[in-house]
Design an enzyme around this catalytic site. Sequence first.
Site, PDB file in Angstrom:
ATOM      1  N   SER A   1      -9.830  -0.917   7.049  1.00 50.58           N
ATOM      2  CA  SER A   1      -9.253  -0.712   5.721  1.00 50.58           C
ATOM      3  C   SER A   1      -8.575  -1.922   5.109  1.00 50.58           C
ATOM      4  CB  SER A   1      -8.258   0.455   5.760  1.00 50.58           C
ATOM      5  OG  SER A   1      -8.940   1.669   5.958  1.00 50.58           O
TER       6      SER A   1
ATOM      7  N   LYS B   1       0.834  -1.198   0.000  1.00 46.65           N
ATOM      8  CA  LYS B   1       0.000   0.000   0.000  1.00 46.65           C
ATOM      9  C   LYS B   1       0.872   1.254   0.000  1.00 46.65           C
ATOM     10  CE  LYS B   1      -3.894   2.009   2.607  1.00 46.65           C
ATOM     11  NZ  LYS B   1      -4.764   1.814   3.801  1.00 46.65           N
TER      12      LYS B   1
ATOM     13  N   SER C   1      -9.545   1.471   3.017  1.00 46.67           N
ATOM     14  CA  SER C   1      -8.740   2.312   2.158  1.00 46.67           C
ATOM     15  C   SER C   1      -7.676   1.559   1.362  1.00 46.67           C
ATOM     16  CB  SER C   1      -8.052   3.395   2.991  1.00 46.67           C
ATOM     17  OG  SER C   1      -7.152   2.828   3.941  1.00 46.67           O
TER      18      SER C   1
END
Length: 482
Positions: free
Chosen positions: A187, A88, A163
């Site tokens: 997330s 990420k 996210s």
Amino acid sequence: MVQSDTQTTRQCDTEHPEHLKISAACEHIARVKAGHLNSGQAAAAALHRARSAVQLNAFISLAELSDISVAADSAKDLPLAGLPIAVKDNIDVAGLPCSDGTPALKDWRPQADAAVITRLREAGAVVIGKANMHELAAGITSNNQFFGAVRNPHTPDLIAGGSSGGSAAAVASGMVAAALGTDTAGSCRIPASLCGCVGFRPSIGRYPMRGVIPLSTTRDTVGLFTRSVADTRLLDRAIAGDAIAPRSGDLTGRRIGVPRAYFFDNLDPTTAAVIENALALLKDAGAVLVETEVKNVAQLSGPISLPIIAYEALRDIAMYLNRHRSPITAWQIAEQVAGSLEKSLLANELFGEPVRDEVYRDILATARPALIHAYHACFNESRIEALVLPTTAIPARPIGEDETVELSGARVPTLPIYLQNTDPSSVAGLPSISVPAGLTASGLPVGISFDALPGQDETLLALAEAFDTLRPALPAPGVFFR
């Protein structure tokens, strides 16, 4: 310290032979160790898939082919054997940008790896690129207004969840076997549920957080995406260095709580049907399902969830930038935020009514401990090892429905409905894992979550893996790799 390569290979080949078809990380390691797979070529193939599946917009930046091929070849004798992973884009990887999904940091390149990356590289993982994400990790759709929306591998006009949407899409689509995300309020688990892969949030403190752009240091943790729980356990040991022997995954007699009050409210009927089938699988396998309740969970978690993040976000981002001697300031980040919802979160702290110091201190000293106590009371009174619940109340919805989504013919706020079941455990710092439970009648993935008390990660993973061996395999999404 991580397992030796001999231990790791034995785990994949002997302890979990049934996972070789669905456990891509274990399969990679076993094939490399047996001489049936070249680790450099495997990394190159993963990079090719990431470059070609542009329709999903899962990556913000990718590594150079020459770099990852050399790294994978040199790692072939390590425990993870050159395993290609995605990371990420709020986790530092030396040599690659770390944008946090926001315009002001698009060219920011940290000089050193985050601590979790160091541990994974030492175990033999190879980073092929930085995954797209919701801006500032402050949302659940990954409809990024600057880098573009991440698309769901099963139905590309639907959200991937956030996210950590790019990480989930990369794993669920088959670009990579594993990816790192972060989880503040759901997330890792929300996108795993919507995309059809495993998403693990460990206990707060299990993984080091140095070198991760924060949203809330009280609540943030790095998490994992894989296609099986066996793979999750493999990477978890590489990061956590846990030398404890894993518990048996046998479900016979294992007491698991079913908290229907609150956590089973507002379910989309198609989600509810999949979850009930999953509960039946657990019961048929010998698990003792105990009807239970986390008393007053909504009243304890709801009022303190956003204030913790609102108070900490800009402060913690500024501390990260200062530690890195970055020329970019937290103020510049706030000024350049692309998304309106994300901008409003920061603007209220800067120009509106910020959370007062005394309110924040009281949350950490009194309100949050009360929530943690409620979870402990639930577990102790019901004599359970974990809770089982729907990861999200609804499956994936169309990209662009950032404010409201459809539920049973009505429009409901997007953020609260997706956070309903993941947020309380996040506020309390519990470990939680989402495992694919099946597909809705229209073919959308549904996740089921197992939550445990802080520090009980091994127990949680053992139970989740036992369910993972029972569940029906999801069909591979029809992603086109040119």
